[in-house]
Structure formats: structure tokens, C-alpha cells
Design an enzyme around this catalytic site. Sequence first.
Site, mmCIF file in Angstrom:
data_model
loop_
_atom_site.group_PDB
_atom_site.id
_atom_site.type_symbol
_atom_site.label_atom_id
_atom_site.label_comp_id
_atom_site.label_asym_id
_atom_site.label_seq_id
_atom_site.Cartn_x
_atom_site.Cartn_y
_atom_site.Cartn_z
ATOM 1 N N ASP A 186 0.879 -1.177 0.000
ATOM 2 C CA ASP A 186 0.000 0.000 0.000
ATOM 3 C C ASP A 186 0.908 1.216 0.000
ATOM 4 O O ASP A 186 2.122 1.083 0.198
ATOM 5 C CB ASP A 186 -0.931 0.008 1.222
ATOM 6 C CG ASP A 186 -2.242 0.730 0.925
ATOM 7 O OD1 ASP A 186 -2.188 1.900 0.510
ATOM 8 O OD2 ASP A 186 -3.319 0.129 1.096
ATOM 9 N N HIS A 263 -3.529 2.570 -4.699
ATOM 10 C CA HIS A 263 -2.811 2.381 -3.431
ATOM 11 C C HIS A 263 -1.369 1.915 -3.685
ATOM 12 O O HIS A 263 -0.886 1.000 -3.028
ATOM 13 C CB HIS A 263 -3.540 1.350 -2.551
ATOM 14 C CG HIS A 263 -4.767 1.899 -1.885
ATOM 15 N ND1 HIS A 263 -4.713 2.678 -0.764
ATOM 16 C CD2 HIS A 263 -6.084 1.784 -2.192
ATOM 17 C CE1 HIS A 263 -5.945 3.014 -0.398
ATOM 18 N NE2 HIS A 263 -6.804 2.499 -1.249
ATOM 19 N N ASP A 318 -9.131 -1.635 -5.156
ATOM 20 C CA ASP A 318 -9.965 -0.603 -4.530
ATOM 21 C C ASP A 318 -9.386 0.794 -4.725
ATOM 22 O O ASP A 318 -8.177 0.977 -4.826
ATOM 23 C CB ASP A 318 -10.107 -0.867 -3.022
ATOM 24 C CG ASP A 318 -8.760 -0.850 -2.306
ATOM 25 O OD1 ASP A 318 -7.805 -1.415 -2.862
ATOM 26 O OD2 ASP A 318 -8.673 -0.268 -1.218
ATOM 27 N N GLU A 319 -10.301 1.737 -4.760
ATOM 28 C CA GLU A 319 -10.003 3.164 -4.608
ATOM 29 C C GLU A 319 -8.904 3.695 -5.530
ATOM 30 O O GLU A 319 -8.174 4.611 -5.146
ATOM 31 C CB GLU A 319 -9.633 3.469 -3.150
ATOM 32 C CG GLU A 319 -10.771 3.179 -2.198
ATOM 33 C CD GLU A 319 -10.452 3.550 -0.763
ATOM 34 O OE1 GLU A 319 -11.276 4.218 -0.146
ATOM 35 O OE2 GLU A 319 -9.379 3.166 -0.250
ATOM 36 N N TYR A 410 -15.568 -3.506 9.703
ATOM 37 C CA TYR A 410 -14.357 -2.675 9.758
ATOM 38 C C TYR A 410 -14.043 -2.374 11.222
ATOM 39 O O TYR A 410 -14.678 -1.531 11.849
ATOM 40 C CB TYR A 410 -14.547 -1.392 8.935
ATOM 41 C CG TYR A 410 -14.091 -1.566 7.506
ATOM 42 C CD1 TYR A 410 -14.406 -2.736 6.821
ATOM 43 C CD2 TYR A 410 -13.341 -0.609 6.842
ATOM 44 C CE1 TYR A 410 -13.975 -2.934 5.517
ATOM 45 C CE2 TYR A 410 -12.917 -0.793 5.536
ATOM 46 C CZ TYR A 410 -13.238 -1.963 4.879
ATOM 47 O OH TYR A 410 -12.813 -2.158 3.599
ATOM 48 N N GLU A 462 -4.006 2.681 10.014
ATOM 49 C CA GLU A 462 -3.496 4.061 10.024
ATOM 50 C C GLU A 462 -3.250 4.550 11.452
ATOM 51 O O GLU A 462 -2.235 5.171 11.748
ATOM 52 C CB GLU A 462 -4.499 5.018 9.358
ATOM 53 C CG GLU A 462 -4.531 4.948 7.851
ATOM 54 C CD GLU A 462 -5.546 3.942 7.331
ATOM 55 O OE1 GLU A 462 -5.960 3.044 8.101
ATOM 56 O OE2 GLU A 462 -5.916 4.044 6.151
#
Length: 681
Positions: A186, A263, A318-319, A410, A462
Amino acid sequence: MKIRNILTAVTMLTAIGSLSAREVSPSQIIPRPMEVSTSAGSFTIPADGFTFEYKGKQQPELLTEYLNAYPAQFHAATKGNKANLIIEISNKVKSKYELKVTPSAVIIKATDEEGAFYAIQSLLQMAQLPEATEIVCSTVTDSPRFPYRGVHFDVSRHFRSIDFLKKQIDAMALLKLNKMHLHLTDGAGWRMQIDAYPRLAGFAAWRPQLSWQDWVNNGSKYCDETDVRASGGYYTKEQLRDLVDYAAARHITVIPEIEIPGHSKEVTSAYPELSCSGVPYADDDFCIGKEATFEFLEKVLDETMEVFPSAYIHIGGDEASKAAWKNCDDCRKRMEQEGLKDVDELQSYAIKRMEKYVNDHGRNIIGWDEILEGGLAPNATVMSWRGTEGGIKAIKSGHDVIMTPGEFCYIDYSQDAPFKEPASIGGYTPLEKVYSYEPLDPSLSADEAKHLLGLQANLWSEYVTTDEHAEYMYYPRTFAISEIGWSTPEKNYPDFHARALDVVTMLDSLGYNTFDLKNEYGQRRESLTPANHLARGAKVTYTIPYRKQYKAKGDSTLVDGVRGGWTYGSDNRWQGFMSDFDATVDLGEIKPIGSVGLSFMQSAGAWVHLPKQVDFEVSENGVDFETVGTVWNDVDPNYPKILMKDYYATFPQRNVRYVRIKAKRHDRPGAWLFTDEIIIN
Ligand code: ACM
Ligand code: ZN
């Protein structure tokens, strides 16, 4: 295969040294077994561990290695030491395993080694329940509901040691969780040795700051492994092979994730030629137009598949921002050549191409639900995280699915009242919320339901800098994932909660840092009882509209007598504005009032900030307004935890019909305002 014993902390809790005796039953473990019947009498848990022997023709090799790795708990029977644990592998068993507790012995019959292993885990849990001395005579018949019961480890945002991962494998085994999803790559760091691209481990794995937050605050740069500031790291192939073996001996598959195409800033900074701009630190996404990208991905996947024997390789998906692709000559050329009409199809091209590569090597891909956009790769398994819609759609088109919807699964969200919890990404997902999740959508037919492989808890890290913090987030919430994944779908939270308290105590005694479930604070108190006030049911006119995705219950939200809970994300009580707030309440007739107020939320990590200033105005006619109060913010806009602040004005009583509230949002670009109820008295 060699099993290394790292779980030296495991100790049997026996009558010796314990003041109180306790008879436990298989109904007290997590996950709850499918069927349990009890009878009179009990088996005394042996203080010096179980003495095992095998019956029948099959000698389970892996299980023997496992049992031998824990000599304090298990030893083989000898002439002078008669067995009190009898294990038989037999294809006559109808369930995954049967476990029979008699006064003199525990008898396990299992379809295969895996079943016998799970029976042993049931026994270990019973034996290690707090104060356990006896197990009631009983018969257990048990099989899992779903084949995929996963836990995700984000080792990119904060690196974790192999020993840490092995310790979590031990806990997963006790809970019959069987998939360890390793998020190896990532933007925050690459974590696997790749021989073909040495700058991944030599540069992209290292940061001048240990904590993700400090790293972001200092410009998100990487550094060389040799830099004195370097923190982070990577796993060597030897370490990963060792981890894979350790997991396999506990019937857990390690599934590696290599993020494609988003990512990936750590890669495009180490190897800028793989990005659209060619400039380090400029792009999160790989360039899909350049062949060098595919050469890179194939080599990385070759080395990944060489280390991880898993049937699945997770390729992310993703994203991706996709923004650079629109202005890149190479990407545009690729789109033209392949007849791709937009950047979604360009992403889909990359995923399909990598799927073919992975399939050609005898494996299958998993991707996050964004891989549905632009056309799903033909054999892909979808991991549904943005709710369950993507998963349901994928199932209905014949694909396998793993559910991990953010609202329930999550576990980077706070598990208790944010004021008493460590800083987190936001949200509020207590144990009860995770436990309430039912992955099988009622719209699925029995045939479609076969494509639902199971579920997974995700811990993005994070805000989770330390190992202790990570364990705190995993336990007890992964207990709920275990039970949903293994047990029949009937729910009884008080019963589950009581068992969870015991298993938390057990994990504490085994050296895990668990959340203090006994002293859970629970939901925001204000949200539990109706708020009675003069504005209830009044008409609200918005000068600036709320955002559609955070409309809560629409125009009635702020005057419905219902205060918000700890999160704006899913409780439909907090209304969101990406602007100043300016709304007028019409009380319907002139009334005497002496106070007006409302609360706002701050969740700085999610760009949600308290307003800088709130002005309260009143009017009789709706035209001429008089200011009756102003409240300024006095909370640090960078305060990292979620908090709610009440902005209130009290004043000598006035006869008015209209109340206008204007709140100035924080200066940070993209800042949100969230409020739950306007209270007038
Ligand atoms: C994700 O949470 N971006 C999969
Ligand atoms: Zn490009």
C-alpha cells in the site's frame, strides 16, 4: 513441516492453585458449536495436560506435530500413562467433528485432520475458560457454516513482526478462524522481499517516521533501508514461508494481497517509470498503458505465488484514483487499442489481464468490490466492503463473494465511546454491532447462497501504531466474526456477550492485550432517550442544503427528538453539510423561548470539524431577526478523537416564531459539519 512453539504463555487453568472450581460446558465456547447435549457427570481437566492416543488406521501427522509442540498441554500415551484423549479420523463421521466428554476420557472423531484440529481447539477453549476444573459430560456435533472466516492484517500502514502474526494465528485457531489476509502492499509501505525489484524492500518499505500520522504530517516520504531514521520493514521470503507453514499447521491459509492498480504510491515512487507521470511521489496508480507495469506485476506475482501456496491471490482493486490515466498518452493509446470506453474499463482491463496470469498459474484472484466497475473479471471472487450491494450483484452474476461490509466488519472503527478509546479512523462499531451482522442476504436463492464463501474482519492500521493496540482492536470483535462464520445464524447477544467475557479473560491470561469488555461504556447516552423540546416536529428551512449521502431522515432529522450516537456513518441521525450551516426553524406560532442549541461532531481524521462560530437569531415575523447569542469553537481542530460539542444560547425569554442558526465551518478545504438536533426551549 516443522511447527515452532511460540505460544509459551499457554498454561492450563486447573484446580491447582485456583481457589474456586468451575464446571464448564461446550455451550460456553466461541464459536458456539452446532449441537451440544449434556448428561450427568463430568471429566476432570488433567492438571498435567491431556494424554492422547489415536484410534483407527489414520495417523494424523500434522496434528501430532501440533500436539507435540505444546508439551505442557498434550503428551502421547505410554504404557504407564493411559490416554484420556482419544482421537480418531474416520470418514464415517457425518459432521466436521464429534467430541464426547465422558468421566474418564474425551473422545474425538473427525472427518479429517482439520476436523480433529477444531475438536482440539474446542477442548482447549473449555480447558482454558476462567477457573475451569471440570467439563460436563457432553456430546458435541460440529461443522462450520461458511468455508471462509477471515481476519485482515494491514502491515503496510504499520509493520508487524512475524512473531506478532504467529501470536494472532494462535488466537485465530482458538476461534476457528481460517484465513489470514495479509495486506502486504500500500502507499504506506511495501512489505515483501521481491528479488526482481530490490528497491521495493530497500526503499519502499522504509519511512523516516514510525507512526503513519507523523509520516503523513511530514510529507509521506520513503527512505533507504540504510537511513538512520528508517522505520518499517519487510518480510524476507524465508520468514513468509515460515509464517505460511505455521499457519497451515493450524489450518489457516495466508492470503497475500498485492494492490493493483491503486494504493501503489510506494511502488511508483521507487520505480516512477511504472506511473503515468514518470515522476516519484506523483501518482497513486500504476500506468495501465505501459507494458513495464505488466512486466512488473507478473514478476511480483511470480515471486508471490512462489512463497504463498494459497488458492487465492488478492489483487486489491480498490479506490484507484484513475485521474492520471485520463491525461496519459500511454493510457489513452491502450484504451484506443483495446476499445475501452472509459477509465473504469481501463482498470477492468488491468484486472482481467492479471486474473488471466494468475489463473494460468493455477490460482484465483480476490478483488475489492470496485473490480465490478468496468466489467468483472470472469473468475474473480469479490470482497464486498462498500456495503453488501457489490457482493450481492457479484453473487447474482455467478461469482464467489466474501462479505466485509464497512458498517459491521471494519474494526478500525472505535469499539466504544470515542472519549475513552484510542484515536481511530472514526465510526463506532462495538462488539454488538459486529455480532448483529448476517451475511446471507434474504434476496439470495439457495443456489446463489453457495457463492457466499463467508466473511472477514478488516483492521486498517493508520491509527494502530503498536502491536498492543492492534490486539485491542481485534479482540473481542473477531469473536463475532468467528461465530457468524462458524455457527448457525440464530442470535442471542446476552448469551454471546457472557461467553465473550470469558474468552476475553482467557486471552488476557494468554498474554493478549484485549479491550476491557467488562467496563464497556456503550452508546452515547443522549441518543438513548427522546429529547423533548419546543421544536419537535417543527418545519426546518435550509438556506444551504445538506449533502444527499448524509441526509439522515431528511428535513425532519434535526427536529425529530432523536439525538445522534457516536457515529455519523450509519446511524441516520447526524446530518452532514460540506458548507456552512444555515437553517431556520418555524415553530408554527409565536411562543415564548429562552434557549436554543445544537451539537456538532468532530472527527478530524474524516474531515469532520466543529464549526468556528455559531450565531443564533430569533424573529417574530421571519423577516426581522435579532441575534440572541454567539458561541465560538474552543476545541483544537486537530484533536484526533471523535467528540461532540454543544453550542447553546440562553437569553431572557422572548416571544418568537422563527429561530435561525448559522454555523461557520472550519477553514480546512473539504471540511464537513455534522449536527443531530436543534433544541429549543
Ligand atoms: C478498502 O477499505 N479500501 C478496501
Ligand atoms: Zn498511464
